[in-house]
Enzyme design. Structure first.
Site, PDB file in Angstrom:
ATOM      1  N   ASP A 229       7.416 -15.389 -10.136  1.00  0.00           N
ATOM      2  CA  ASP A 229       6.139 -15.771 -10.747  1.00  0.00           C
ATOM      3  C   ASP A 229       6.263 -16.390 -12.141  1.00  0.00           C
ATOM      4  O   ASP A 229       5.519 -16.019 -13.064  1.00  0.00           O
ATOM      5  CB  ASP A 229       5.187 -14.555 -10.788  1.00  0.00           C
ATOM      6  CG  ASP A 229       4.802 -14.060  -9.399  1.00  0.00           C
ATOM      7  OD1 ASP A 229       5.287 -14.645  -8.409  1.00  0.00           O
ATOM      8  OD2 ASP A 229       4.036 -13.088  -9.304  1.00  0.00           O
TER       9      ASP A 229
ATOM     10  N   LYS B  70       2.715 -15.783  -2.307  1.00  0.00           N
ATOM     11  CA  LYS B  70       2.189 -14.465  -1.926  1.00  0.00           C
ATOM     12  C   LYS B  70       0.794 -14.267  -2.512  1.00  0.00           C
ATOM     13  O   LYS B  70       0.449 -14.880  -3.519  1.00  0.00           O
ATOM     14  CB  LYS B  70       3.134 -13.372  -2.421  1.00  0.00           C
ATOM     15  CG  LYS B  70       3.328 -13.412  -3.921  1.00  0.00           C
ATOM     16  CD  LYS B  70       4.378 -12.446  -4.386  1.00  0.00           C
ATOM     17  CE  LYS B  70       4.578 -12.547  -5.870  1.00  0.00           C
ATOM     18  NZ  LYS B  70       3.371 -12.254  -6.677  1.00  0.00           N
TER      19      LYS B  70
ATOM     20  N   CYS C 160       4.789  -7.465 -10.376  1.00  0.00           N
ATOM     21  CA  CYS C 160       5.449  -8.203  -9.286  1.00  0.00           C
ATOM     22  C   CYS C 160       6.960  -8.023  -9.250  1.00  0.00           C
ATOM     23  O   CYS C 160       7.551  -8.005  -8.170  1.00  0.00           O
ATOM     24  CB  CYS C 160       5.044  -9.667  -9.347  1.00  0.00           C
ATOM     25  SG  CYS C 160       3.292  -9.856  -8.916  1.00  0.00           S
TER      26      CYS C 160
HETATM   27  C1  VGL Z   1       1.048 -10.248 -11.116  1.00  0.00           C
HETATM   28  C2  VGL Z   1      -0.889  -9.112 -11.503  1.00  0.00           C
HETATM   29  C3  VGL Z   1      -1.548  -9.884 -10.570  1.00  0.00           C
HETATM   30  C4  VGL Z   1       2.507 -10.439 -11.445  1.00  0.00           C
HETATM   31  C5  VGL Z   1       0.406 -11.032 -10.172  1.00  0.00           C
HETATM   32  O1  VGL Z   1       3.052 -11.534 -11.208  1.00  0.00           O
HETATM   33  O2  VGL Z   1       3.125  -9.474 -11.952  1.00  0.00           O
HETATM   34  N1  VGL Z   1       0.403  -9.290 -11.756  1.00  0.00           N
HETATM   35  N2  VGL Z   1      -0.891 -10.839  -9.906  1.00  0.00           N
END
Ligand code: VGL
Ligand code: ZN
Length: 211
Positions: free
Chosen positions: A12, A110, A155
């Protein structure tokens, strides 16, 4: 270069998790050059992208009267309500332009089911819908998975726990990750990671082949 059975999972590294982004992680941008350095040592790199439809159930804006960072209960369990982030095909969902991993082999997207969140790159938050990543990694003969990116306590941690549960040796590279740390989430994540047998490592040790 690492063993061909070692896979680096970069999680991410998207604008919405960078300073100034919709769900900014403090100092999140600092991990991009570190990720690049690590990626040069791995022949096999996989990226993930948080990738939500606008009507996603994890967005506070989709729950009347609720504010970001409150909790709610969904059919699959407790869910943090997040600011709207990483909406499919928006600038905020794009990978950081300084990410320099031309040899990345796969990108796992995702969180695309509107009614289920997915912190993990392996299993959605209902804990039963696979993304396909475990099958992919088994197919290519992966044995060890190195996880880093954003955010350590969501994540990255969930992905590392699921990598371990899927039977891979798993390493979380701490200084190549940054945390959100909501209500003690970072300490709780490390407790679970240790209990599950995920190795905590630093970039220098990985680059030197010590981890
Ligand atoms: C994430 C909260 C919501 C992350 C993704 O990448 O850690 N955290 N969506
Ligand atoms: Zn998300």
């Amino acid at each position: 270069m690492r063993s061909a059975n070692d896979v680096l999972l970069l999680i991410d590294l998207q604008y919405d998790f960078m300073p100034g982004g919709a769900l900014a992680v403090a100092h999140g941008d600092e991990v991009v050059p570190v990720a690049n350095r690590l990626a040069r040592e791995f022949g096999h790199v996989v990226l993930t992208q948080d990738w939500h439809p606008a009507q996603h159930v994890s967005f506070a804006a989709n729950h009347a009267g609720r504010a970001p960072f409150e909790m709610t209960t969904l059919p699959y369990g407790e869910q943090v309500l997040w600011p709207t982030h990483c909406v499919q095909d928006t600038e905020g969902a794009a990978l950081h332009r300084d990410l320099d991993v031309p040899h990345a082999r796969a990108i796992i997207r995702k969180g695309h089911h509107a009614d289920v969140d997915s912190y993990s790159a392996f299993l959605e938050a209902d804990r039963k819908t696979p993304t396909g990543l475990a099958g992919y990694l088994r197919d290519v003969g992966a044995q060890r998975v190195y996880c880093c990116g954003l955010a350590t306590d969501y994540c990255v941690a969930w992905s590392a726990l699921d990598a371990r549960a899927a039977g891979f040796e798993t390493v979380l590279i701490e200084d190549a990750s940054r945390a959100i740390d909501l209500n003690g989430s970072l300490a709780a994540a490390w407790e679970q990671l240790h209990a599950a047998g995920v190795t905590r490592a630093q970039t220098a040790d990985v680059l030197a082949g010590r981890a």
